[in-house]
Motif scaffolding. Sequence first.
Motif, mmCIF file in Angstrom:
data_model
loop_
_atom_site.group_PDB
_atom_site.id
_atom_site.type_symbol
_atom_site.label_atom_id
_atom_site.label_comp_id
_atom_site.label_asym_id
_atom_site.label_seq_id
_atom_site.Cartn_x
_atom_site.Cartn_y
_atom_site.Cartn_z
ATOM 1 N N ARG A 75 2.291 18.733 11.504
ATOM 2 C CA ARG A 75 1.702 17.674 12.322
ATOM 3 C C ARG A 75 1.811 16.330 11.624
ATOM 4 N NH1 ARG A 75 -3.655 18.338 11.697
ATOM 5 N NH2 ARG A 75 -3.436 16.682 10.153
ATOM 6 N N ALA A 76 1.667 16.345 10.258
ATOM 7 C CA ALA A 76 1.748 15.107 9.500
ATOM 8 C C ALA A 76 3.113 14.454 9.629
ATOM 9 C CB ALA A 76 1.421 15.382 8.031
ATOM 10 N N ILE A 77 4.160 15.286 9.642
ATOM 11 C CA ILE A 77 5.512 14.738 9.823
ATOM 12 C C ILE A 77 5.636 14.105 11.203
ATOM 13 C CG2 ILE A 77 7.954 15.351 10.004
ATOM 14 C CD1 ILE A 77 7.420 17.580 7.981
ATOM 15 N N GLU A 78 5.127 14.828 12.216
ATOM 16 C CA GLU A 78 5.229 14.334 13.602
ATOM 17 C C GLU A 78 4.418 13.059 13.804
ATOM 18 O OE1 GLU A 78 4.278 15.932 18.163
ATOM 19 O OE2 GLU A 78 4.103 17.284 16.423
ATOM 20 N N HIS A 79 3.214 12.964 13.159
ATOM 21 C CA HIS A 79 2.309 11.822 13.378
ATOM 22 C C HIS A 79 2.454 10.753 12.298
ATOM 23 C CE1 HIS A 79 -0.597 14.546 15.902
ATOM 24 N NE2 HIS A 79 0.590 14.374 16.462
ATOM 25 N N GLN A 80 3.426 10.918 11.398
ATOM 26 C CA GLN A 80 3.704 9.923 10.361
ATOM 27 C C GLN A 80 2.461 9.611 9.527
ATOM 28 O OE1 GLN A 80 5.462 6.539 12.359
ATOM 29 N NE2 GLN A 80 7.366 7.626 12.792
ATOM 30 N N GLU A 81 1.871 10.681 8.953
ATOM 31 C CA GLU A 81 0.653 10.528 8.161
ATOM 32 C C GLU A 81 0.951 10.279 6.678
ATOM 33 O OE1 GLU A 81 -1.592 14.056 8.873
ATOM 34 O OE2 GLU A 81 -1.859 13.665 11.018
ATOM 35 N N PHE A 82 2.217 10.305 6.272
ATOM 36 C CA PHE A 82 2.557 10.107 4.866
ATOM 37 C C PHE A 82 2.695 8.618 4.550
ATOM 38 C CE2 PHE A 82 4.218 14.368 5.787
ATOM 39 C CZ PHE A 82 3.538 15.085 4.818
ATOM 40 N N GLN A 83 2.432 8.269 3.302
ATOM 41 C CA GLN A 83 2.612 6.899 2.833
ATOM 42 C C GLN A 83 3.065 6.949 1.383
ATOM 43 O OE1 GLN A 83 -1.704 5.373 1.601
ATOM 44 N NE2 GLN A 83 -1.616 5.916 3.774
ATOM 45 N N LEU A 84 3.614 5.831 0.910
ATOM 46 C CA LEU A 84 4.086 5.726 -0.464
ATOM 47 C C LEU A 84 3.203 4.774 -1.250
ATOM 48 C CD1 LEU A 84 7.985 5.549 -0.101
ATOM 49 C CD2 LEU A 84 6.570 7.535 -0.652
ATOM 50 N N HIS A 85 2.863 5.170 -2.488
ATOM 51 C CA HIS A 85 2.250 4.278 -3.456
ATOM 52 C C HIS A 85 3.280 4.004 -4.543
ATOM 53 C CE1 HIS A 85 -2.251 5.120 -2.399
ATOM 54 N NE2 HIS A 85 -1.519 4.815 -1.351
ATOM 55 N N TYR A 86 3.095 2.869 -5.217
ATOM 56 C CA TYR A 86 4.106 2.443 -6.186
ATOM 57 C C TYR A 86 3.463 2.157 -7.539
ATOM 58 C CZ TYR A 86 6.672 1.821 -1.844
ATOM 59 O OH TYR A 86 7.267 2.025 -0.624
ATOM 60 N N GLN A 87 4.132 2.567 -8.618
ATOM 61 C CA GLN A 87 3.651 2.348 -9.985
ATOM 62 C C GLN A 87 4.747 1.658 -10.782
ATOM 63 O OE1 GLN A 87 2.793 5.846 -12.441
ATOM 64 N NE2 GLN A 87 0.967 4.811 -13.245
ATOM 65 N N PRO A 88 4.410 0.566 -11.484
ATOM 66 C CA PRO A 88 5.451 -0.205 -12.187
ATOM 67 C C PRO A 88 5.979 0.523 -13.414
ATOM 68 C CG PRO A 88 3.280 -1.090 -12.677
ATOM 69 C CD PRO A 88 3.074 -0.047 -11.615
ATOM 70 N N ILE A 89 7.241 0.218 -13.750
ATOM 71 C CA ILE A 89 7.902 0.677 -14.971
ATOM 72 C C ILE A 89 8.265 -0.574 -15.767
ATOM 73 C CG2 ILE A 89 9.880 1.907 -15.931
ATOM 74 C CD1 ILE A 89 9.998 3.489 -13.289
ATOM 75 N N LEU A 90 7.807 -0.648 -17.050
ATOM 76 C CA LEU A 90 7.979 -1.854 -17.856
ATOM 77 C C LEU A 90 8.907 -1.600 -19.029
ATOM 78 C CD1 LEU A 90 4.714 -1.681 -16.923
ATOM 79 C CD2 LEU A 90 4.862 -4.034 -17.754
ATOM 80 N N SER A 91 9.634 -2.624 -19.403
ATOM 81 C CA SER A 91 10.538 -2.564 -20.555
ATOM 82 C C SER A 91 9.759 -2.905 -21.817
ATOM 83 C CB SER A 91 11.694 -3.549 -20.372
ATOM 84 O OG SER A 91 12.417 -3.687 -21.581
ATOM 85 N N LEU A 92 9.918 -2.092 -22.866
ATOM 86 C CA LEU A 92 9.289 -2.391 -24.151
ATOM 87 C C LEU A 92 10.082 -3.432 -24.943
ATOM 88 C CD1 LEU A 92 7.950 1.048 -25.443
ATOM 89 C CD2 LEU A 92 6.671 -0.924 -24.646
ATOM 90 N N ILE A 93 11.248 -3.802 -24.422
ATOM 91 C CA ILE A 93 12.057 -4.819 -25.099
ATOM 92 C C ILE A 93 11.652 -6.215 -24.617
ATOM 93 C CG2 ILE A 93 14.405 -5.685 -25.461
ATOM 94 C CD1 ILE A 93 15.379 -2.819 -25.128
ATOM 95 N N LEU A 115 5.686 7.085 -5.173
ATOM 96 C CA LEU A 115 4.924 8.328 -5.251
ATOM 97 C C LEU A 115 4.327 8.655 -3.884
ATOM 98 C CD1 LEU A 115 3.221 7.474 -8.629
ATOM 99 C CD2 LEU A 115 4.995 9.193 -8.277
ATOM 100 N N LEU A 116 4.517 9.908 -3.442
ATOM 101 C CA LEU A 116 4.127 10.325 -2.097
ATOM 102 C C LEU A 116 2.627 10.588 -2.020
ATOM 103 C CD1 LEU A 116 5.291 11.122 0.718
ATOM 104 C CD2 LEU A 116 5.408 13.476 -0.138
ATOM 105 N N ARG A 117 2.006 10.139 -0.936
ATOM 106 C CA ARG A 117 0.606 10.420 -0.643
ATOM 107 C C ARG A 117 0.478 10.834 0.822
ATOM 108 N NH1 ARG A 117 0.862 10.214 -5.312
ATOM 109 N NH2 ARG A 117 -0.392 9.003 -6.794
ATOM 110 N N TRP A 118 -0.550 11.674 1.123
ATOM 111 C CA TRP A 118 -0.769 12.169 2.492
ATOM 112 C C TRP A 118 -2.159 11.735 2.945
ATOM 113 C CZ3 TRP A 118 -1.322 18.094 3.809
ATOM 114 C CH2 TRP A 118 -1.523 18.237 5.195
ATOM 115 N N GLN A 119 -2.204 10.898 3.971
ATOM 116 C CA GLN A 119 -3.470 10.438 4.553
ATOM 117 C C GLN A 119 -3.863 11.396 5.671
ATOM 118 O OE1 GLN A 119 -5.229 7.763 3.283
ATOM 119 N NE2 GLN A 119 -6.872 8.552 4.568
ATOM 120 N N HIS A 120 -4.626 12.446 5.295
ATOM 121 C CA HIS A 120 -5.032 13.474 6.261
ATOM 122 C C HIS A 120 -6.132 12.921 7.166
ATOM 123 C CE1 HIS A 120 -6.526 17.299 7.831
ATOM 124 N NE2 HIS A 120 -5.408 17.860 7.388
#
Length: 904
Positions: free
Chosen positions: A655-673, A683-688
């Motif tokens: 049902r989640a696929i059909e009703h588009q209940e998924f969303q993406l969250h984002y986490q930064p990646i930093l250079s140590l240089i 990163l996948l999240r499911w809003q039930h």
Amino acid sequence: MRQQNEYLTALHETTLGLMNRLELDDLLEAIITRAAALIGTPHGYIYLVEPGQREIVQRSGVGVFSKFIGHRRKPEEGLAGKVWQTGQSLAIGDYRTWPGRLPGSRLNIFRAEVGVPLKSGPEVVGVIGLAYLDEGRIFGDAAIALLSRFAELASIALDNARLYTSLQQELTERKRVEEALRRLEKAVETMQLGVTITDIQGKILYTNPSEASMHGYRAEELIHKDARRIFAPPELWKPMTLEEIKEARTWKREGINVRKDGSTFPVQLISDVVKNDAGQPIGIITICEDITQRKQAEEALKKAKEELELKVAERTLELKKLNEQLLADIARCKQTEEALRESKERYALAVQGANDGLWDWNLKTSEVYFSARWKSMLGCGENEIGNSPEEWFNRVHPEDIERVRAAIAAHLKGSTSHFESEYRILHKDGVYRWVLSRGLAVRDVGGKAYRMAGSQTDTTERKAAQEQLLHNAFYDALTGLPNRTLFMEHLERALKRVERHKDYLFAVLFLDLDRFKIINDSLGHLAGDQLLIAIARRLEACLRAGDTVGRLGGDEFVILLDDIRDVSDATRVADRIQKSLALPFSLRGLEVFTTASIGIALNVPAYSRAEDLLRDADTAMYRAKMLGKARYEVFDTVLHTRALKLLQLETDLRRAIEHQEFQLHYQPILSLITGEIVGFEALLRWQHPQRGLVSPEEFISVAEETGLIVPIGEWALRTACVQNKTWQEADLPPLYVAVNLSGRQFKQQDLIERIIGILTDTGLDSRWLELELTESIIMEDAETTIKTLRELEGLGVQLSIDDFGTGYSSLSYLKRFPIDTLKIDRSFVSDITTDPDDAAIITTIITLAHSLKLEVIAEGVETREQLDFLRSQQCDKVQGYLFSQPVPAKMFEKLLREGPHLTP
């Protein structure tokens, strides 16, 4: 120190060169050439142990040793013989004064010589040696140590080459067996007669193309259909009872069958009841022949006979009235005699040319004529069989003779229209052959038979084909155990017994082997098949005579424990199985150990369907695997509740696929240089709708198992690419987005086309996309993985190994994978400031990655101390809660505009 580093670098480069050589002679030449160059001498040799362990033979050589290829040494004979015998390295300063030198040997030209053993595990499989001709040169400790290290690596390369040769031989043999099976299947599929196998309820299990075509169908249209309702007219739809089937043997009849278009045609049917080892009927096999042409010929013959009889009557009447036509009658008699003579000639030619054997029985004199072909069918010559009926009947199998005599008697009595019987008859070689005998009696005016004639056809090959088809329909080809079809029939029969006896109790055990895939992949499919066969035999030995063990496929086995008292009977059998499987298996000279996870389900509370009972046993088995494997679990209400919960989760995911209940969250990646954000992970999240935000840990495994991860993963990849392109068009700094690729996605045949389509549709340049794969995914089929990764590399996409260090990557494969980044798992990062082992692991991973020219990302960075340690070890990039937790797109955009910054 600089010289040692140079040696190590040369040793590393030399080893890489050896690992890619799989042909033995080529590898040996490369080993000795590189060893000689590494140590600095042009003279060297390699001896290998001969089969039987009695001698070693020189297989390769450089310098002056190239002249001695093929020379043999016994234990302790010369320096090579002593190294082989002791398994220890040996160096001598001057061969001429060495006590162990060979008298009169042409090797006395050498001064210094060194030999090092080549080993496979603890076993010495060869010797590698080098020599100097120059006066005063010796092999120092550093050279001996370097040559010993080189020999260890060369031994690994030799093992790889031998394994490659063994695998090539196994592949050749497997192809030969598969070709033989295809030829057998082709023979059955091309039979002109129709062949159908049904279960005892009349459901079609198998039908060949001739049968399907005869009735206007394709073979696949008929599987699992009721044969009577497909082939027979409605008045013949009544099924046979079980008692009728038990009493029936081979029965033949003629009837009318119906084609798919509704038209009918006459057929001759021959059916056999198939029984299991316990004598219980489990199916029916029927041979069908379209006899339309034969019936038309019989009708034409009948009509001609009636016309002839009418003419004879007319002629007889004329004779009575017209005696004057006597001469004409005599002339007609002569014509009749001539026709009879021609008929006899035709009959004699037919007898000589017929493939069937013919017989003609004079019932008055009790003499039988057997044609030459009839006798040759039994391996006899013309004069080896007399003319007595006993020559025939004494050769019929004792189990068949009464049936044959009864069929003959019935026809002579007039109860049947013709005689027909299929039976076994003794050949001269002492082996019984199957034959089909048909005959017709000739009667006098009183209806009494005075003569009977017929034919005999050899049906041995047809019988063998029928039996093989039937066996293939109900038994596993590898282990000989009942397959799913036959096991489910036994399970259905047990459920019906419960309806008659309410206190009857039985259990189903579902077994899945632990670590079978590792054994199969490491030792080869042939060894895996041998293990499955051995396990099948051990399972049979653990059971009673009335129990059933079957194989569902792969490494899954099922057991039906019949008539038990309580659950303890089932658990005792499970314990017995575990103890039996704990003993080692010998495969190709190796001891292999395996265990099994077992699920147990009892027929309480009452089940109405066999599939439900098997499903619950399967559920209990998976529970056993989750709790550590090598154990059993009994299905109960807790497991039932959990199964329902997983089923509900699967429903919610769909049902989640059909009703588009998924969303993406984002986490930064930093250079140590630079201290700047250089990328971000999606990163996948499911809003039930009822439960709120659901963590991936709770639903990803179910999505993987059901295959729903494919549309979910493709949505996540497309959405991440769209978002990255949107931020780039909003004049934000260009960053790469990292997206996890699941195992099912990676195995898609059209993966490359899908990724090209997403990049094309979103307009995102491929260099701004990084695909993350876990170690377990890329190592499942390493060679196929390399091909797919190279195609992805060709698109310009970045590739990384996620959670590195938690799997079982092979370093030999790691250097071949076209990857860009290793991502250290958070489980190692969390304790680096308190656990020296984790700190050492991370240091090793970073060093290894940089030596392979790969970047390193550490995930899960949460403290300043962790960051300082990673910077001190020259880690390239970091991500974690120290900088930002995964956030929705709007919050991440704000973060990008503010820009978290580290001090380089």
